[in-house]
Design a protein around this motif. Structure first.
Motif: not given
Ligand code: AMP
Length: 395
Positions: A198, A203, A222, A294, A325, A353
């Motif tokens: 996301a 990160k 994202g 997006g 998801e 994930d």
């Protein structure tokens, strides 16, 4: 850092305490829904059984925050382990103290005891020395095999090592260190990282650390939109961290300095709503309408990213390429998972994930290494020394 491994020790007749990570998912009926983490400890346990020692297992489960929470008991795990090993596993829910020390002392070679959730003790997460000392009374040898908890310095993986004579890593920790840490330090080129998910904010440290190590960096999910925006693209209604535009520019500049290619999506799959059923379309990056979010990378991006993955010798991957998801926005993540599995490179995947995506794509057995760590894997990518590993290096 020099740490010992379990296969360098003489275990015979010893009380061997293994810190495992049995933080497994449960359903409402307290049935374990995924026993991967239990299975991952079997090599170490079987090795101990073969080497005729007494086995004491310590783990946490969930976040009881220092209180006894019956719904977070490890009892079902003891049962699951027992059926995996096809032998009894003694479940010890007596509070740690003299009585439990006696239980450990009375174990015979080849017997296993699993103690109740260590996070029922307030001292665990506080890395309390007295709890570490109490645990150490049960152990002639301490083995840490709980990689997924190694980014925490807690009593059962940090304080305890002050009080036991011999500490070492188990086979799971060993493979995590070898695949994740050592690979990152000395990967075969071309070495690429795929980072998605996301937000850039979660990160940043990974991106900054990895940029000086890889030959190319694929950014999806994202977080790609903050990078795209920082380069002057219009990103419609897509996820944006306005305050990180400069950080994105700084990372891009660093990449150039290090001759590292950053690959961003060239097209996206978008929709007006963050909803699986919202009508979707494919848009080149220069033509994202103002009202579009997006939610996945587009077909040209899949081609672009896949071509680079196929040329690579080493790839690490953390974070999905889209809001995977929702099935209508899972194609990008799915295709990247398949490309990675089909490629000949050494592939290392970590983080909840990404591992879910690999499982969903049905390619789990064609990935070179899947880390059991979420946060721990990310911190390795950040270049951090994990406390649970550092604590094994006390000599
Ligand atoms: P992370 O925990 O940072 O790896 O992020 C994983 C989450 O990012 C998943 O729940 C995805 O649904 C979400 N995600 C990925 N791509 C996008 C996107 N383009 N827009 C919104 N959320 C996204």
């Amino acid at each position: 850092m020099t740490i010992k491994y379990i296969d360098q020790l003489d275990l015979k007749n010893k009380r061997v305490m293994i810190r495992v990570d049995y933080n497994v998912p449960y359903d409402k009926e307290m049935k374990i829904t995924d026993d991967t983490r239990i299975k991952a400890t079997l090599p170490t346990i079987n090795y101990c059984l073969k080497n005729e020692c007494k086995i004491i297992l310590i783990s946490h489960l969930g976040r009881p925050k220092g209180q006894i929470k019956p719904n977070l008991s490890l009892k079902p795990v003891a049962e699951a382990l027992s059926s995996l090993l096809n032998m009894p596993v003694k479940f010890v829910d007596t509070p740690l103290g003299d009585e439990t020390v006696n239980i450990s002392n009375e174990l015979k070679n080849g017997e296993i005891a699993l103690f109740e959730n260590i996070r029922f003790y307030p001292g665990e997460e506080k890395n309390d020395k007295s709890l570490g000392e109490l645990l150490a009374k049960h152990a002639d040898i301490y083995i840490n095999d709980a990689f997924a908890a190694a980014h925490r310095g807690h009593a059962s993986n940090f304080a305890i090592t002050e009080f036991v004579e011999t500490s070492a890593a188990g086979f799971l920790l060993k493979s995590e260190i070898e695949y994740s840490q050592k690979t990152i330090q000395s990967a075969e080129s071309p070495f690429g990282a795929i980072i998605g998910g996301a937000k850039v904010s979660s990160k940043i440290d990974v991106l900054i650390n990895i940029i000086s190590k890889v030959d190319f960096l694929i950014i999806g999910g994202g977080m790609a939109f903050t990078f795209l925006k920082s380069q002057g693209n219009s990103i419609g209604n897509s996820l944006l961290e306005d305050d990180l535009l400069d950080t994105a520019r700084e990372i891009t500049r660093k990449a150039k300095e290090n001759n590292v290619d950053i690959l961003l999506p060239v097209d996206i799959v978008g929709a007006e709503e963050f909803d699986n059923d919202s009508p979707r379309g494919v848009y080149p990056i220069e033509e994202i309408p103002d009202n579009i979010i997006g939610l996945d990378i587009g077909p040209e991006s899949i081609k672009l990213f896949s071509a680079r993955i196929r040329e690579a010798k080493t790839i690490i991957w953390n974070g999905p390429m889209g809001a995977f998801e929702m099935s209508n926005f899972a194609t990008g993540t799915n295709e990247i998972a398949k490309t990675l599995a089909d490629s000949d490179c050494l592939s290392i995947v970590g983080g909840g994930d990404s591992v879910t995506a690999i499982n969903k794509a049905g390619v789990t057995d064609r990935i070179s290494y899947i880390s059991t760590g979420g946060g721990a894997f990310l911190e390795l990518l950040e270049g951090k020394i994990l406390p649970g590993i550092a604590a094994l290096d006390r000599d």
